[in-house]
Scaffold this motif. Structure first.
Motif, PDB file in Angstrom:
ATOM      1  N   UNK A 156      -7.896   9.020   4.372  1.00  0.00           N
ATOM      2  CA  UNK A 156      -6.364   9.969   3.885  1.00  0.00           C
ATOM      3  C   UNK A 156      -5.485   8.374   4.653  1.00  0.00           C
ATOM      4  N   UNK A 157      -4.389   9.090   4.068  1.00  0.00           N
ATOM      5  CA  UNK A 157      -3.088   8.744   4.215  1.00  0.00           C
ATOM      6  C   UNK A 157      -1.691   9.399   4.146  1.00  0.00           C
ATOM      7  N   UNK A 158      -0.814   8.417   5.225  1.00  0.00           N
ATOM      8  CA  UNK A 158       0.538   9.177   5.187  1.00  0.00           C
ATOM      9  C   UNK A 158       1.502   8.641   4.125  1.00  0.00           C
ATOM     10  N   UNK A 159       2.255   9.490   3.807  1.00  0.00           N
ATOM     11  CA  UNK A 159       3.502   9.412   2.449  1.00  0.00           C
ATOM     12  C   UNK A 159       4.560   8.407   3.365  1.00  0.00           C
ATOM     13  N   UNK A 160       4.294   8.476   4.363  1.00  0.00           N
ATOM     14  CA  UNK A 160       4.788   7.180   4.994  1.00  0.00           C
ATOM     15  C   UNK A 160       4.847   5.928   5.115  1.00  0.00           C
ATOM     16  N   UNK A 161       3.093   5.495   4.994  1.00  0.00           N
ATOM     17  CA  UNK A 161       2.636   4.536   4.911  1.00  0.00           C
ATOM     18  C   UNK A 161       2.281   4.230   3.366  1.00  0.00           C
ATOM     19  N   UNK A 162       2.957   4.773   2.188  1.00  0.00           N
ATOM     20  CA  UNK A 162       2.552   4.617   1.173  1.00  0.00           C
ATOM     21  C   UNK A 162       4.020   3.737   0.812  1.00  0.00           C
ATOM     22  N   UNK A 163       5.510   4.618   1.303  1.00  0.00           N
ATOM     23  CA  UNK A 163       6.406   4.170   0.929  1.00  0.00           C
ATOM     24  C   UNK A 163       6.179   2.523   1.021  1.00  0.00           C
ATOM     25  N   UNK A 164       7.482   1.802  -0.077  1.00  0.00           N
ATOM     26  CA  UNK A 164       7.066   0.887   0.110  1.00  0.00           C
ATOM     27  C   UNK A 164       5.835  -0.582   0.109  1.00  0.00           C
ATOM     28  N   UNK A 165       4.876  -0.040  -0.627  1.00  0.00           N
ATOM     29  CA  UNK A 165       3.574  -0.470  -0.814  1.00  0.00           C
ATOM     30  C   UNK A 165       3.917  -1.335  -2.683  1.00  0.00           C
ATOM     31  N   UNK A 166       3.653  -2.458  -2.686  1.00  0.00           N
ATOM     32  CA  UNK A 166       3.256  -3.042  -3.661  1.00  0.00           C
ATOM     33  C   UNK A 166       2.248  -1.763  -4.810  1.00  0.00           C
ATOM     34  N   UNK A 167       2.737  -2.051  -5.443  1.00  0.00           N
ATOM     35  CA  UNK A 167       1.971  -1.586  -7.314  1.00  0.00           C
ATOM     36  C   UNK A 167       1.240  -2.238  -7.237  1.00  0.00           C
ATOM     37  N   UNK A 168      -0.135  -2.606  -8.158  1.00  0.00           N
ATOM     38  CA  UNK A 168      -0.812  -3.492  -8.399  1.00  0.00           C
ATOM     39  C   UNK A 168      -0.725  -2.747  -9.320  1.00  0.00           C
ATOM     40  N   UNK A 169      -1.251  -4.049 -11.219  1.00  0.00           N
ATOM     41  CA  UNK A 169      -1.712  -3.030 -12.201  1.00  0.00           C
ATOM     42  C   UNK A 169      -3.280  -4.665 -11.858  1.00  0.00           C
ATOM     43  N   UNK A 170      -3.937  -3.649 -13.059  1.00  0.00           N
ATOM     44  CA  UNK A 170      -5.842  -3.884 -13.348  1.00  0.00           C
ATOM     45  C   UNK A 170      -5.718  -5.093 -12.564  1.00  0.00           C
ATOM     46  N   UNK A 171      -5.303  -5.932 -13.599  1.00  0.00           N
ATOM     47  CA  UNK A 171      -5.347  -7.436 -14.063  1.00  0.00           C
ATOM     48  C   UNK A 171      -5.155  -8.745 -12.526  1.00  0.00           C
ATOM     49  N   UNK A 172      -4.098  -7.846 -11.754  1.00  0.00           N
ATOM     50  CA  UNK A 172      -3.212  -8.638 -10.762  1.00  0.00           C
ATOM     51  C   UNK A 172      -2.757  -9.233 -10.554  1.00  0.00           C
ATOM     52  N   UNK A 173      -2.468  -8.853 -11.578  1.00  0.00           N
ATOM     53  CA  UNK A 173      -1.425 -11.124 -12.188  1.00  0.00           C
ATOM     54  C   UNK A 173       0.077 -10.706 -11.705  1.00  0.00           C
ATOM     55  N   UNK A 174       0.260  -9.600 -10.189  1.00  0.00           N
ATOM     56  CA  UNK A 174       1.796  -9.900  -9.700  1.00  0.00           C
ATOM     57  C   UNK A 174       1.931  -8.213  -9.780  1.00  0.00           C
ATOM     58  N   UNK A 175       2.487  -7.725  -8.804  1.00  0.00           N
ATOM     59  CA  UNK A 175       2.844  -6.574  -8.420  1.00  0.00           C
ATOM     60  C   UNK A 175       4.292  -5.884  -9.542  1.00  0.00           C
ATOM     61  N   UNK A 176       3.480  -4.933  -9.502  1.00  0.00           N
ATOM     62  CA  UNK A 176       5.251  -4.157 -11.287  1.00  0.00           C
ATOM     63  C   UNK A 176       6.067  -3.681 -10.474  1.00  0.00           C
ATOM     64  N   UNK A 177       5.983  -3.502  -9.158  1.00  0.00           N
ATOM     65  CA  UNK A 177       7.017  -3.024  -8.146  1.00  0.00           C
ATOM     66  C   UNK A 177       6.768  -2.303  -6.589  1.00  0.00           C
ATOM     67  N   UNK A 178       7.469  -1.617  -6.136  1.00  0.00           N
ATOM     68  CA  UNK A 178       6.937  -0.884  -4.728  1.00  0.00           C
ATOM     69  C   UNK A 178       6.880   0.404  -5.267  1.00  0.00           C
ATOM     70  N   UNK A 179       6.083   1.453  -4.033  1.00  0.00           N
ATOM     71  CA  UNK A 179       6.232   2.386  -4.464  1.00  0.00           C
ATOM     72  C   UNK A 179       7.117   2.902  -3.764  1.00  0.00           C
ATOM     73  N   UNK A 180       8.152   4.020  -3.873  1.00  0.00           N
ATOM     74  CA  UNK A 180       9.409   5.120  -3.528  1.00  0.00           C
ATOM     75  C   UNK A 180       9.453   6.317  -2.864  1.00  0.00           C
ATOM     76  N   UNK A 181       8.435   6.986  -3.748  1.00  0.00           N
ATOM     77  CA  UNK A 181       8.077   7.426  -3.319  1.00  0.00           C
ATOM     78  C   UNK A 181       6.866   8.545  -4.353  1.00  0.00           C
ATOM     79  N   UNK A 182       6.416   9.571  -3.822  1.00  0.00           N
ATOM     80  CA  UNK A 182       5.148  10.557  -4.648  1.00  0.00           C
ATOM     81  C   UNK A 182       5.250  12.160  -4.101  1.00  0.00           C
ATOM     82  N   UNK A 183       5.671  12.595  -5.382  1.00  0.00           N
ATOM     83  CA  UNK A 183       6.059  13.295  -6.171  1.00  0.00           C
ATOM     84  C   UNK A 183       4.825  14.581  -5.827  1.00  0.00           C
ATOM     85  N   UNK A 184       5.059  15.817  -5.878  1.00  0.00           N
ATOM     86  CA  UNK A 184       4.000  17.100  -4.707  1.00  0.00           C
ATOM     87  C   UNK A 184       4.300  18.213  -6.312  1.00  0.00           C
TER      88      UNK A 184
END
Length: 138
Positions: free
Chosen positions: A1-29
């Motif tokens: 379990x996670x909270x939306x506020x814990x996800x916001x701002x996390x880096x988004x990492x690709x499969x090869x972990x070459x570096x972050x693609x960006x940071x999470x702004x929100x989740x769509x429900x």
């Protein structure tokens, strides 16, 4: 379990972990299924928002959101953020505002909505629009 506020701002990492693609702004429900349907992230300060379907996410963790595929970028209808949203019951009574949302990181299923007036079970959610989150009166 996670909270939306814990996800916001996390880096988004690709499969090869070459570096972050960006940071999470929100989740769509998706209110019909009661699940997270998309992860939205911004690649840079001036870059546009990228929308990935839930199926593209491998794992959510305290340090990053790891995606399995970045080729599945989608265009989805405008989204309404749950955090900070006004809450109304289906009878029109105000029920505070959304402070946070708990979800299952494996399935995306919403577990609970935390409001200024207490916790709401996710099965009471009916709809989300420009004005408010609508919940079944309890």
């Amino acid at each position: 379990m996670m909270l939306f506020t814990e996800v916001r701002g996390l880096p988004v990492v690709p499969p090869d972990e070459s570096g972050p693609l960006g940071t999470v702004t929100s989740l769509t429900v998706d209110m019909v299924s009661g699940t997270v349907s998309h992860v939205r992230f911004r690649g840079s300060r001036f870059g546009g928002e990228t929308v990935l379907p839930w199926e593209s996410v491998d794992t959510f963790g305290p340090g990053a959101v790891r995606v399995g595929s970045i080729g599945a970028v989608e265009s989805v209808r405008p989204h309404h953020d749950l955090l900070g949203r006004r809450i109304l019951t289906d009878t029109g009574t105000g029920h505070g505002t959304v402070l946070d949302v708990a979800f299952d990181t494996g399935t995306g299923r919403l577990l609970a909505v935390f409001t200024t007036r207490g916790e709401l079970p996710a099965d009471r959610l009916l709809g989300l629009g420009d004005y408010a989150l609508v919940v079944r009166a309890g």
